[in-house]
Design a protein around this motif. Sequence first.
Motif, PDB file in Angstrom:
ATOM      1  N   GLY A  56       0.783  -4.164  10.181  1.00 49.62           N
ATOM      2  CA  GLY A  56       0.498  -2.928   9.456  1.00 49.62           C
ATOM      3  C   GLY A  56       1.586  -1.895   9.657  1.00 49.62           C
ATOM      4  O   GLY A  56       1.651  -0.900   8.941  1.00 49.62           O
ATOM      5  N   VAL A  60       2.722   2.175   7.677  1.00 48.27           N
ATOM      6  CA  VAL A  60       1.987   3.317   8.230  1.00 48.27           C
ATOM      7  C   VAL A  60       2.434   4.643   7.622  1.00 48.27           C
ATOM      8  O   VAL A  60       1.666   5.621   7.612  1.00 48.27           O
ATOM      9  CB  VAL A  60       2.104   3.381   9.773  1.00 48.27           C
ATOM     10  N   GLU A  65      -3.209   3.166   3.553  1.00 49.72           N
ATOM     11  CA  GLU A  65      -4.392   2.344   3.306  1.00 49.72           C
ATOM     12  C   GLU A  65      -4.073   0.861   3.518  1.00 49.72           C
ATOM     13  O   GLU A  65      -4.840   0.133   4.151  1.00 49.72           O
ATOM     14  CB  GLU A  65      -4.911   2.570   1.884  1.00 49.72           C
ATOM     15  N   THR A  68      -3.811  -0.051   7.309  1.00 45.93           N
ATOM     16  CA  THR A  68      -5.091  -0.310   7.956  1.00 45.93           C
ATOM     17  C   THR A  68      -5.618  -1.693   7.590  1.00 45.93           C
ATOM     18  O   THR A  68      -6.107  -2.444   8.448  1.00 45.93           O
ATOM     19  CB  THR A  68      -6.119   0.761   7.558  1.00 45.93           C
ATOM     20  N   GLU A  69      -5.513  -2.056   6.303  1.00 45.41           N
ATOM     21  CA  GLU A  69      -5.975  -3.373   5.872  1.00 45.41           C
ATOM     22  C   GLU A  69      -5.183  -4.486   6.565  1.00 45.41           C
ATOM     23  O   GLU A  69      -5.743  -5.516   6.941  1.00 45.41           O
ATOM     24  CB  GLU A  69      -5.851  -3.503   4.351  1.00 45.41           C
ATOM     25  N   GLU A  72      -6.426  -4.939  10.136  1.00 42.88           N
ATOM     26  CA  GLU A  72      -7.721  -5.612  10.166  1.00 42.88           C
ATOM     27  C   GLU A  72      -7.567  -7.096   9.844  1.00 42.88           C
ATOM     28  O   GLU A  72      -8.164  -7.960  10.502  1.00 42.88           O
ATOM     29  CB  GLU A  72      -8.667  -4.945   9.168  1.00 42.88           C
ATOM     30  N   THR A 113      -3.665   5.382  11.206  1.00 44.71           N
ATOM     31  CA  THR A 113      -4.147   4.241  10.427  1.00 44.71           C
ATOM     32  C   THR A 113      -4.811   3.168  11.274  1.00 44.71           C
ATOM     33  O   THR A 113      -5.298   2.174  10.745  1.00 44.71           O
ATOM     34  CB  THR A 113      -2.983   3.597   9.644  1.00 44.71           C
ATOM     35  N   GLY A 114      -4.819   3.331  12.586  1.00 44.70           N
ATOM     36  CA  GLY A 114      -5.437   2.341  13.459  1.00 44.70           C
ATOM     37  C   GLY A 114      -4.577   1.112  13.695  1.00 44.70           C
ATOM     38  O   GLY A 114      -5.086   0.056  14.069  1.00 44.70           O
ATOM     39  N   VAL A 115      -3.264   1.261  13.494  1.00 44.06           N
ATOM     40  CA  VAL A 115      -2.343   0.150  13.735  1.00 44.06           C
ATOM     41  C   VAL A 115      -1.860   0.229  15.184  1.00 44.06           C
ATOM     42  O   VAL A 115      -1.206   1.207  15.563  1.00 44.06           O
ATOM     43  CB  VAL A 115      -1.134   0.214  12.776  1.00 44.06           C
TER      44      VAL A 115
END
Length: 282
Positions: A56, A60, A65, A68-69, A72, A113-115
């Motif tokens: 990801g 970033v 978006e 983040t995908e 995951e 983004t949670g990466v």
Amino acid sequence: MSAKQLNCDVVIIGGGATGVGVLRDAAMRGLKAILVERVDLAQGTTGRYHGLLHSGGRYVVSDPESATECAEENAILKRIHPDAVEATGGLFVSVAGDDDEFPDRFIKGAEATGVPAAEITIAEARKREPRLTPKLARAFEVQDGTVDGWRMVWGAVESAREYGAECLTYHRVTDIDVKDGAVRGVMCHADKTGEDVYIECRAVVNAAGPWGGHIAAMAGEHDVQVVPGRGIMVAMNHRLVNSVVNRCVYPADGDIIVPVHTVSIIGTTDVRDDDPDHLVIE
């Protein structure tokens, strides 16, 4: 000659990573699913990319978006396809002369983004990858990996078959039967046997990648605009690096080195093209 008749809940068109993933998912949910592919599995984008399992990090800043995908999906693929993934890890590095502000934007974007990403010292980066330039300015570690696209696709198909799914390769879609706005079936031509095959179904999933617009048009949907892109990658005959190395810059051409099995792949470029079946090698 009349067409061979089959029946299912859903037909998936396209035998790449997306198509086989949908086939497996549908079968696991109890649906009767049939995948049709005009040639063999993973012959399109899935078999022609650089093999990078994105952390990801690349997106970033440019596409949060998608970043983040990617993060995951990275975790999911490592869990369900461990035999097809090498968890190499990855680095994002900036060198003297790069945009001094981008690394700060990168690490803030990763957090937002949670990466997973963390800055490491230049010494640690060069210890990990001795071929990195002495002109390094900053370095960040991420959870990039590499994927064997063929192993992943065939593994998903074998799993889907255990749940009752069918996979028909060398079955080229020639028409999609639509009545009153609803799909009723898919007509295929089996190029190896010469027979026509009609698959009655309640739904169709278009997973044809660059050919997606063409498939959609068969169903009367002419507003699905897919822009094919072609890229050039350079495969070295040995591993220059053991982890994925990315330039810590806004995404551009030729800014990734990906170790895949015994080689390294440098890429990539992205140029709009008109026909994915006739790509000119310049």
